[in-house]
Design a protein around this motif. Structure first.
Motif, PDB file in Angstrom:
ATOM      1  N   LEU A  32       0.851  -1.189   0.000  1.00  0.00           N
ATOM      2  CA  LEU A  32       0.000   0.000   0.000  1.00  0.00           C
ATOM      3  C   LEU A  32       0.888   1.240   0.000  1.00  0.00           C
ATOM      4  O   LEU A  32       1.779   1.373   0.827  1.00  0.00           O
ATOM      5  CB  LEU A  32      -0.906   0.000   1.230  1.00  0.00           C
ATOM      6  CG  LEU A  32      -1.862   1.176   1.371  1.00  0.00           C
ATOM      7  CD1 LEU A  32      -2.903   1.144   0.256  1.00  0.00           C
ATOM      8  CD2 LEU A  32      -2.552   1.125   2.726  1.00  0.00           C
ATOM      9  N   ARG A  33       0.617   2.129  -0.943  1.00  0.00           N
ATOM     10  CA  ARG A  33       1.342   3.397  -1.028  1.00  0.00           C
ATOM     11  C   ARG A  33       0.352   4.507  -0.714  1.00  0.00           C
ATOM     12  O   ARG A  33      -0.791   4.448  -1.167  1.00  0.00           O
ATOM     13  CB  ARG A  33       1.902   3.589  -2.442  1.00  0.00           C
ATOM     14  CG  ARG A  33       2.885   2.506  -2.841  1.00  0.00           C
ATOM     15  CD  ARG A  33       2.612   2.063  -4.274  1.00  0.00           C
ATOM     16  NE  ARG A  33       3.371   0.887  -4.632  1.00  0.00           N
ATOM     17  CZ  ARG A  33       2.888  -0.358  -4.589  1.00  0.00           C
ATOM     18  NH1 ARG A  33       1.658  -0.595  -4.208  1.00  0.00           N
ATOM     19  NH2 ARG A  33       3.645  -1.364  -4.939  1.00  0.00           N
ATOM     20  N   LEU A  34       0.796   5.521   0.033  1.00  0.00           N
ATOM     21  CA  LEU A  34      -0.093   6.603   0.457  1.00  0.00           C
ATOM     22  C   LEU A  34       0.515   7.951   0.083  1.00  0.00           C
ATOM     23  O   LEU A  34       1.652   8.249   0.436  1.00  0.00           O
ATOM     24  CB  LEU A  34      -0.324   6.548   1.972  1.00  0.00           C
ATOM     25  CG  LEU A  34      -1.066   7.710   2.615  1.00  0.00           C
ATOM     26  CD1 LEU A  34      -2.482   7.837   2.073  1.00  0.00           C
ATOM     27  CD2 LEU A  34      -1.084   7.545   4.138  1.00  0.00           C
TER      28      LEU A  34
ATOM     29  N   CYS B 281      -0.235  11.957   0.600  1.00  0.00           N
ATOM     30  CA  CYS B 281      -0.997  12.844   1.471  1.00  0.00           C
ATOM     31  C   CYS B 281      -1.003  14.263   0.902  1.00  0.00           C
ATOM     32  O   CYS B 281       0.059  14.801   0.555  1.00  0.00           O
ATOM     33  CB  CYS B 281      -0.385  12.867   2.867  1.00  0.00           C
ATOM     34  SG  CYS B 281      -0.354  11.256   3.664  1.00  0.00           S
TER      35      CYS B 281
ATOM     36  N   GLY C 231      -6.096  12.057   0.908  1.00  0.00           N
ATOM     37  CA  GLY C 231      -5.049  11.100   0.600  1.00  0.00           C
ATOM     38  C   GLY C 231      -5.452  10.269  -0.599  1.00  0.00           C
ATOM     39  O   GLY C 231      -6.644  10.090  -0.876  1.00  0.00           O
TER      40      GLY C 231
ATOM     41  N   THR D 103      -4.514   6.439  -2.001  1.00  0.00           N
ATOM     42  CA  THR D 103      -3.801   5.189  -1.809  1.00  0.00           C
ATOM     43  C   THR D 103      -3.699   4.467  -3.148  1.00  0.00           C
ATOM     44  O   THR D 103      -4.605   4.524  -3.973  1.00  0.00           O
ATOM     45  CB  THR D 103      -4.478   4.280  -0.772  1.00  0.00           C
ATOM     46  OG1 THR D 103      -5.815   3.972  -1.191  1.00  0.00           O
ATOM     47  CG2 THR D 103      -4.508   4.932   0.607  1.00  0.00           C
TER      48      THR D 103
ATOM     49  N   GLU E 262      -2.547   0.591  -4.435  1.00  0.00           N
ATOM     50  CA  GLU E 262      -2.229  -0.742  -3.921  1.00  0.00           C
ATOM     51  C   GLU E 262      -2.351  -1.778  -5.029  1.00  0.00           C
ATOM     52  O   GLU E 262      -3.319  -1.791  -5.779  1.00  0.00           O
ATOM     53  CB  GLU E 262      -3.201  -1.081  -2.791  1.00  0.00           C
ATOM     54  CG  GLU E 262      -2.951  -2.394  -2.122  1.00  0.00           C
ATOM     55  CD  GLU E 262      -3.881  -2.640  -0.946  1.00  0.00           C
ATOM     56  OE1 GLU E 262      -3.546  -3.499  -0.115  1.00  0.00           O
ATOM     57  OE2 GLU E 262      -4.937  -1.988  -0.849  1.00  0.00           O
TER      58      GLU E 262
ATOM     59  N   GLU F 215      -7.619   4.650  -4.304  1.00  0.00           N
ATOM     60  CA  GLU F 215      -8.715   5.210  -3.514  1.00  0.00           C
ATOM     61  C   GLU F 215      -8.419   6.651  -3.125  1.00  0.00           C
ATOM     62  O   GLU F 215      -7.286   6.993  -2.786  1.00  0.00           O
ATOM     63  CB  GLU F 215      -8.942   4.400  -2.231  1.00  0.00           C
ATOM     64  CG  GLU F 215      -9.525   3.032  -2.485  1.00  0.00           C
ATOM     65  CD  GLU F 215      -9.798   2.256  -1.206  1.00  0.00           C
ATOM     66  OE1 GLU F 215     -10.649   1.360  -1.270  1.00  0.00           O
ATOM     67  OE2 GLU F 215      -9.173   2.530  -0.160  1.00  0.00           O
TER      68      GLU F 215
ATOM     69  N   ARG G 237      -9.165   9.139  -0.220  1.00  0.00           N
ATOM     70  CA  ARG G 237      -9.524   8.998   1.196  1.00  0.00           C
ATOM     71  C   ARG G 237      -9.460  10.341   1.907  1.00  0.00           C
ATOM     72  O   ARG G 237      -8.714  11.234   1.516  1.00  0.00           O
ATOM     73  CB  ARG G 237      -8.574   8.029   1.899  1.00  0.00           C
ATOM     74  CG  ARG G 237      -8.747   6.599   1.439  1.00  0.00           C
ATOM     75  CD  ARG G 237      -7.729   5.720   2.118  1.00  0.00           C
ATOM     76  NE  ARG G 237      -7.975   4.329   1.854  1.00  0.00           N
ATOM     77  CZ  ARG G 237      -8.246   3.444   2.801  1.00  0.00           C
ATOM     78  NH1 ARG G 237      -8.290   3.804   4.061  1.00  0.00           N
ATOM     79  NH2 ARG G 237      -8.444   2.186   2.479  1.00  0.00           N
TER      80      ARG G 237
ATOM     81  N   ALA H 133      -5.240   7.662   7.385  1.00  0.00           N
ATOM     82  CA  ALA H 133      -5.926   7.582   6.086  1.00  0.00           C
ATOM     83  C   ALA H 133      -7.223   6.832   6.335  1.00  0.00           C
ATOM     84  O   ALA H 133      -7.281   5.615   6.264  1.00  0.00           O
ATOM     85  CB  ALA H 133      -5.058   6.866   5.065  1.00  0.00           C
TER      86      ALA H 133
ATOM     87  N   ALA I 193     -12.579   5.983   2.933  1.00  0.00           N
ATOM     88  CA  ALA I 193     -12.471   5.938   1.476  1.00  0.00           C
ATOM     89  C   ALA I 193     -13.787   6.443   0.896  1.00  0.00           C
ATOM     90  O   ALA I 193     -14.861   6.000   1.305  1.00  0.00           O
ATOM     91  CB  ALA I 193     -12.190   4.525   1.003  1.00  0.00           C
TER      92      ALA I 193
ATOM     93  N   ARG J 168     -13.233   5.023  -5.452  1.00  0.00           N
ATOM     94  CA  ARG J 168     -12.270   3.964  -5.765  1.00  0.00           C
ATOM     95  C   ARG J 168     -12.271   3.675  -7.254  1.00  0.00           C
ATOM     96  O   ARG J 168     -13.314   3.626  -7.891  1.00  0.00           O
ATOM     97  CB  ARG J 168     -12.632   2.686  -5.014  1.00  0.00           C
ATOM     98  CG  ARG J 168     -11.743   1.496  -5.384  1.00  0.00           C
ATOM     99  CD  ARG J 168     -12.243   0.194  -4.778  1.00  0.00           C
ATOM    100  NE  ARG J 168     -12.017   0.188  -3.348  1.00  0.00           N
ATOM    101  CZ  ARG J 168     -12.498  -0.754  -2.534  1.00  0.00           C
ATOM    102  NH1 ARG J 168     -13.254  -1.734  -3.004  1.00  0.00           N
ATOM    103  NH2 ARG J 168     -12.242  -0.711  -1.247  1.00  0.00           N
TER     104      ARG J 168
END
Length: 171
Positions: A2-4, A6, A11, A13, A15, A36, A38, A57, A60, A63
């Motif tokens: 999972l990459r986030l 900000c 946010g 994400t 994945e 997503e 978020r 985070a 959601a 998506r």
């Protein structure tokens, strides 16, 4: 993984996912990238001016699933869809549009470029309060889309999304 990203109160994400649909009539195995939008609720300040601050985070609200059936093989784009609004973090029905299948990265950029509109469509209360965060997201959008593209390439090469997602805690 999972990459986030900000962007103030928002946010994104990214994945890599390998999903097995429990309904054999509908599904099978799908692999690809989940993106997503978020909400990042503000957290109370902790510690000194130099202390690391918490990032949550949470909810959601939108998506996109850039999925392909494992049976169809890499590059089929046969299960790419999105969920325009999510309720209690649960996706609604899958929405398939030709533009997403034809140009996934262009479509994704076109969606995330106006995050406030996505928040409005998802029924987020007071979406205009996220305007500054949405502007910051727009400034960083090229990096987000590049990451999605790189992750999708890794999935297609068999390097990512190699293990099915299972419900429950993953440590």
């Amino acid at each position: 993984m999972l990459r986030l990203f900000c962007f103030g109160g928002l946010g994104v994400t990214v994945e890599d996912v390998f999903l097995i649909d429990p309904d054999p009539e509908r599904g099978g195995r799908e692999r690809g990238v989940r993106v997503e939008l978020r909400l990042l609720p503000p957290q109370p300040w902790r510690g000194s001016v130099n202390a690391s601050q918490p990032v949550v985070a949470d909810r959601a609200v939108w998506r996109a699933d850039l999925l392909e059936t494992a049976a169809g093989g890499p590059g089929t784009r046969d299960r790419m869809h999105f969920h325009p609004g999510m309720i209690a973090n649960e996706p609604g029905r899958r929405v398939f549009v030709p533009e997403l299948t034809e140009d996934p990265m262009g479509w994704l950029e076109g969606q995330l470029i106006d995050a406030v509109a996505l928040l409005e469509a998802a029924g987020v209360e007071n979406p205009e309060t996220y305007r500054d965060s949405a502007d910051t997201l727009r400034e960083g959008l090229a990096e987000v889309v590049a990451t999605v593209s790189t992750v999708l390439d890794g999935v297609r090469a068999g390097e990512l999304a190699r293990t099915p997602v299972h419900p429950g805690p993953q440590i």
